[in-house]
Scaffold this motif. Sequence first.
Motif, short mmCIF file in Angstrom:
data_model
loop_
_atom_site.label_atom_id
_atom_site.label_comp_id
_atom_site.label_asym_id
_atom_site.label_seq_id
_atom_site.Cartn_x
_atom_site.Cartn_y
_atom_site.Cartn_z
N UNK A 91 6.06 1.18 2.45
CA UNK A 91 4.76 1.40 3.08
C UNK A 91 3.93 2.35 2.96
N UNK A 92 4.59 3.82 2.66
CA UNK A 92 3.98 4.96 2.07
C UNK A 92 3.11 4.84 1.02
N UNK A 93 3.86 4.35 -0.23
CA UNK A 93 3.25 3.92 -1.44
C UNK A 93 2.28 2.90 -1.58
N UNK A 94 2.33 1.89 -0.48
CA UNK A 94 1.36 1.03 -0.48
C UNK A 94 -0.16 1.49 0.01
N UNK A 95 0.31 2.45 0.97
CA UNK A 95 -0.81 3.09 1.63
C UNK A 95 -1.84 4.11 0.69
N UNK A 96 -0.73 4.75 -0.14
CA UNK A 96 -1.29 5.55 -1.18
C UNK A 96 -2.32 4.76 -2.28
N UNK A 97 -1.63 3.62 -2.46
CA UNK A 97 -2.61 2.71 -3.50
C UNK A 97 -3.81 2.40 -2.90
N UNK A 98 -3.81 1.91 -1.61
CA UNK A 98 -5.29 1.46 -0.94
C UNK A 98 -5.88 2.70 -0.77
N UNK A 99 -5.54 3.93 -0.41
CA UNK A 99 -6.25 5.12 -0.69
C UNK A 99 -7.06 5.38 -1.80
N UNK A 100 -6.27 5.41 -2.85
CA UNK A 100 -6.85 5.44 -4.26
C UNK A 100 -7.84 4.47 -4.44
N UNK A 101 -7.37 3.13 -4.31
CA UNK A 101 -8.51 2.09 -4.35
C UNK A 101 -9.97 2.54 -3.93
N UNK A 102 -9.70 2.99 -2.40
CA UNK A 102 -10.99 3.16 -1.72
C UNK A 102 -11.67 4.32 -2.44
N UNK A 103 -10.74 5.39 -2.74
CA UNK A 103 -11.40 6.77 -3.51
C UNK A 103 -12.17 6.19 -4.75
N UNK A 104 -11.48 5.62 -5.50
CA UNK A 104 -12.24 4.83 -6.66
C UNK A 104 -13.33 4.11 -6.66
N UNK A 105 -13.44 3.29 -5.50
CA UNK A 105 -14.48 2.38 -5.24
C UNK A 105 -15.62 3.36 -4.73
N UNK A 106 -15.37 4.38 -3.98
CA UNK A 106 -16.31 5.45 -3.85
C UNK A 106 -16.98 6.32 -4.86
N UNK A 107 -16.17 6.45 -6.04
CA UNK A 107 -16.67 7.22 -6.92
C UNK A 107 -17.69 6.41 -7.83
#
Length: 118
Positions: A91-107
């Motif tokens: 679950x922690x890895x999945x949360x990291x992936x979701x956070x990274x996707x949000x950050x990339x979308x924000x970039x």
Amino acid sequence: MSADILEASSDQGITRGRIAFLVVFVMVVLVGGYFTNEIYGNSPDGIAHLFGELIGSWFILGAITWKWRRAGYTAAIVLAVAAISVGLRNAGKLQEVWDAKVALHAMADPTHLGEAVS
């Protein structure tokens, strides 16, 4: 007569247990597919990693519950608990992936770049 009734109810319990196992198995495969897609991008290494974790957990839980193996729903419960434990470990890895996707979308949006950095 009562032996026939007991045998029929036993067969019915076994059939329900098999159906429950099949339902749990399909759910585990679907959720596992989602996890491998999101976390590992469907790489063979990622699939093997999750599958290995599941088989290891299933084997350990199966060994613990060995004496109850004849009960109707034991296999389905063991598989469900093994899958939940693998899901919680990842679950922690999945949360990291979701956070990274949000950050990339924000970039992609320069106005939100400062928020993505923080």
